[in-house]
Design an enzyme around this catalytic site. Structure first.
Site: not given
Ligand code: COA
Length: 317
Positions: A112, A244, A274
């Site tokens: 990225c 980004h 993204n």
């Molecule tokens: N729909 C519904 N639920 C979902 C889901 C979806 N698409 N994806 C994950 N979940 C669930 C998980 O299974 C988890 O459930 P649990 O609590 O029962 O285990 C819950 O949602 C929380 O998951 P978590 O991963 O802790 O959520 P989050 O608030 O961290 O959000 C992202 C997830 C991926 C959106 C976030 O972590 C993120 O943006 N990360 C960084 C991405 C990034 O910056 N990349 C940069 C480089 S490319």
């Protein structure tokens, strides 16, 4: 001697994948995706589209905007992790499609952070006297890298390409650039090359979202401060943050750190998701073509991605 942006361009595939479409693919909801990421829809490349075909369209648009002839381009850098081949590289394919010949061309893999890395490198190549007009392209097809059954990744990514012509200049354009990487976090965000002759479930993009999120917020806060310091610019002098586009909460945290109003942040995430390497270039082109970013504005471009890698450019447009 200085460098400045002569023109920008971008390309998005036609097919739109909405959150409603994703509700039919995996167990998710529009509310979850919007609240956790800020994404409403993303673009998905047609089966016959490649990083090179998308990149070539974005490049043509940047060349037109810069009003330069392809014969003036003396370096082509393509930031991508979606190349069709190890070789010829996507940059070589794009050169061929545009009729650019006898000109160095290579790909750059920084996930990225690709656009920021390519920009910093182009800037250095011009300052060192190696190049005068560099075509920077960034193109990725992240939708094909994600397991369509994995709700934790498939909702986040989209496809697209962006481009920029960076040229030698008598007046200051690029004020400061920064690039860095830290391999110890590599396993948190990875995309292996498929093994020749076999396809396994481990070939998909892997991301430990929560950990990546925390690191991204911390690294970006330090990156923007360092870049402003390097360029001797105060946050209040900034006109726009061009971040980004990974997650609205990460973008908002960086804007808060800089005490910027969200009206000073270029956001394309809601409509594009993204897109990885091209994301910063797509936001830059959107800001310029919509008329929000004007000549003379001070912009801070920043990105963070797999590796981990991170990079920035502080620019007077
Ligand atoms: N729909 C519904 N639920 C979902 C889901 C979806 N698409 N994806 C994950 N979940 C669930 C998980 O299974 C988890 O459930 P649990 O609590 O029962 O285990 C819950 O949602 C929380 O998951 P978590 O991963 O802790 O959520 P989050 O608030 O961290 O959000 C992202 C997830 C991926 C959106 C976030 O972590 C993120 O943006 N990360 C960084 C991405 C990034 O910056 N990349 C940069 C480089 S490319």
């Amino acid at each position: 001697m200085f460098t400045r942006i002569l023109g920008t361009g971008s390309y998005l595939p036609e097919q739109v994948r909405t959150n409603a479409d994703l509700e039919r693919m995996v167990e998710t909801s529009n509310e979850w995706i919007l609240e956790r990421t800020g994404i409403s829809e993303r673009r998905i490349a047609a089966p016959d589209e490649t990083a090179a075909s998308m990149g070539a369209i974005a490049a043509k648009r940047a060349i037109e905007a810069a009003n330069v002839d392809v014969s003036e381009i003396d370096l082509v850098i393509c930031a991508t992790t979606s190349s069709q081949n190890a070789f010829p590289s996507t940059a070589c394919e794009i050169s061929g499609m545009l009729g650019i010949s006898d000109c160095p061309a290579f790909d750059l893999a920084a996930a990225c952070s690709g656009f920021s890395y390519a920009y910093a490198l182009a800037h250095s190549m011009i300052l060192s006297g190696q190049s005068k007009k560099v075509l920077i392209v960034a193109a990725d097809l992240m939708s094909r890298a994600c397991d369509p059954n994995d709700r934790t990744t498939i909702v986040l990514f989209g496809d697209g390409a962006s481009a920029c012509i960076l040229g030698q200049s008598d007046t200051e354009g690029t004020i400061a650039v920064h690039m860095s990487a830290d391999a110890k976090y590599g396993p948190l965000l990875s995309l292996p090359y498929p093994k020749r002759g076999e396809k396994s479930e481990n070939d998909w993009l892997y991301m430990k979202g929560n950990d990546v999120f925390k690191h991204a917020v911390t690294v970006l806060a330090s990156l923007v401060s360092k870049t402003l310091e390097k360029g001797n610019i105060k946050p209040e002098q900034l006109d726009f943050l061009v971040p980004h586009q990974a997650n609205m909460r990460i973008i908002a945290a960086t804007a808060r750190k800089l005490k910027l109003d969200m009206s000073q942040v270029i956001v394309t995430l809601d409509k594009q998701g993204n897109t990885s390497a091209p994301s910063v270039g797509l936001a830059l082109d959107e800001g310029i073509r919509s008329g929000r970013i004007k000549r003379g504005d001070i912009l801070l471009l920043e990105s963070f991605g797999g590796g981990f890698t991170w990079g920035s450019a502080l620019i007077r447009y």
